[in-house]
Design an enzyme around this catalytic site. Structure first.
Site, PDB file in Angstrom:
ATOM      1  N   CYS A 117       3.521   0.714   7.198  1.00 46.87           N
ATOM      2  CA  CYS A 117       3.867  -0.203   6.514  1.00 46.87           C
ATOM      3  C   CYS A 117       2.819  -0.623   5.295  1.00 46.87           C
ATOM      4  O   CYS A 117       2.682  -0.244   4.165  1.00 46.87           O
ATOM      5  CB  CYS A 117       4.400  -1.349   6.792  1.00 46.87           C
ATOM      6  SG  CYS A 117       3.675  -2.163   7.936  1.00 46.87           S
ATOM      7  N   TYR A 118       1.853  -1.311   5.702  1.00 44.27           N
ATOM      8  CA  TYR A 118       0.536  -1.490   4.885  1.00 44.27           C
ATOM      9  C   TYR A 118      -0.146  -0.373   4.255  1.00 44.27           C
ATOM     10  O   TYR A 118      -0.306  -0.579   2.819  1.00 44.27           O
ATOM     11  CB  TYR A 118      -0.257  -2.449   5.467  1.00 44.27           C
ATOM     12  CG  TYR A 118       0.216  -3.710   6.258  1.00 44.27           C
ATOM     13  CD1 TYR A 118       0.646  -4.775   5.287  1.00 44.27           C
ATOM     14  CD2 TYR A 118      -0.143  -4.262   7.295  1.00 44.27           C
ATOM     15  CE1 TYR A 118       1.104  -5.754   5.661  1.00 44.27           C
ATOM     16  CE2 TYR A 118       0.408  -5.262   8.041  1.00 44.27           C
ATOM     17  CZ  TYR A 118       1.122  -6.324   7.173  1.00 44.27           C
ATOM     18  OH  TYR A 118       1.488  -7.466   7.533  1.00 44.27           O
TER      19      TYR A 118
END
Length: 310
Positions: A117-118
């Site tokens: 996600c990051y």
């Protein structure tokens, strides 16, 4: 219409549940999941993965590696939502907009690893400008990001929505030993040659990410400005419906991490204080959408298109 058999291994976690929800009304796929009593039965899981067309792994890293090792049928293709194979040889990086031709590579691949996600935000901001030479590959990059608590999985949801929710922290920074597992992924796929500093945090809201990268103009190549960085991003993502680069006139004054929730959209912004010589790159997206299940379904669709074209 021929249906593809898709096995979701680990469909009870936050990512697996969201993928299942996004697919259940479709008529081009048939979803295979295991009943609760069989989810930890390695023999039954191996049987299921070897009978499907595409397996989506929503598992801890060790279990994802075990699942891949159990594949015996050469026609089984894998989409891994864990971090187990993101740096592995033979696996295609599942960020369709990462570089020219990447969507086509994903469509043909037998093994695809969904981005973290990051890293989706960090790579989305950095890869185009590093490739264009606007930010040096050895620039001392620092990435800061805040995610909703669903980024912790069921543990986070239980902590903030369960009986002890009153005790949950309003904000929690973590990864403070600077050894977060997403850091090597950011370094590789952003095209960096120096390890970035990555400092993540969780906030007391369910989902959504704001990720920022601060740049000093004095450390950039001569003539690089916020406008040049914005133009580079806009050119790279032109024609990509899931990535939107704001114009200078429409850069939001405040960044709400929830604005993209429920979608697969990655919003990219460039801020600049010309007087102080400082630039801020920012990404806003749903950690359960473009940061997880949305990207997984996007990659699945590409893999299905590739299968139909064979």
């Amino acid at each position: 219409m021929t249906q593809a058999l898709v096995f979701i291994d680990g469909d009870q976690g936050t990512t697996g549940l969201q993928i299942h929800e996004r697919l259940r009304a479709r008529d081009d796929v048939r979803i295979l999941t295991l009943p609760a009593a069989e989810r930890k039965d390695s023999a039954r899981r191996a049987e299921a993965i070897n009978q499907c067309d595409i397996a989506i792994l929503c598992l801890p890293d060790a279990a994802a590696r075990e699942a891949v090792a159990a594949i015996r049928h050469p026609g089984v293709r894998v989409l891994d939502a864990s971090s187990a194979h993101r740096l592995s040889a033979g696996w295609e990086y599942g960020f369709a907009e990462w570089r020219p031709g990447q969507a086509e590579r994903i469509s043909r691949a037998a093994r695809v690893s969904n981005p973290g996600c990051y890293p989706t935000g960090a790579v989305g901001l950095l890869a185009p400008v590093v490739a264009a030479g606007l930010v040096q590959a050895d620039y001392p990059v620092t990435v800061h990001a805040v995610s909703g608590y669903s980024g912790m999985g069921r543990e986070g949801v239980d902590a903030y929505e369960g009986p002890d929710a009153a005790d949950a922290l309003p904000y929690a920074a973590y990864g403070l030993t600077l050894a977060h597992k997403h850091t090597p992924e950011i370094e590789r796929y952003a095209g960096l040659t120096a390890r970035p500093v990555f400092t993540p945090a969780y906030g007391a809201y369910r989902q959504g990410i704001v990720l920022t990268i601060a740049l000093q103009r004095r450390l950039l190549p001569a003539g690089v400005s916020g406008a040049a960085l914005r133009a580079c991003l806009a050119q790279h993502y032109a024609g990509s419906p899931d990535v939107r680069v704001s114009t200078e006139a429409l850069v939001p004054e405040r960044l709400d991490p929830r604005v993209a929730n429920g979608s697969n959209v990655l919003h990219l912004h460039v801020y600049e204080n010309a007087e102080q010589g400082q630039i801020l790159l920012a990404a806003v997206f749903d950690n359960l959408g473009k940061g997880a299940s949305g990207a997984a379904v996007q990659n699945l669709d590409l893999m299905l298109q590739g299968a139909r074209g064979r």
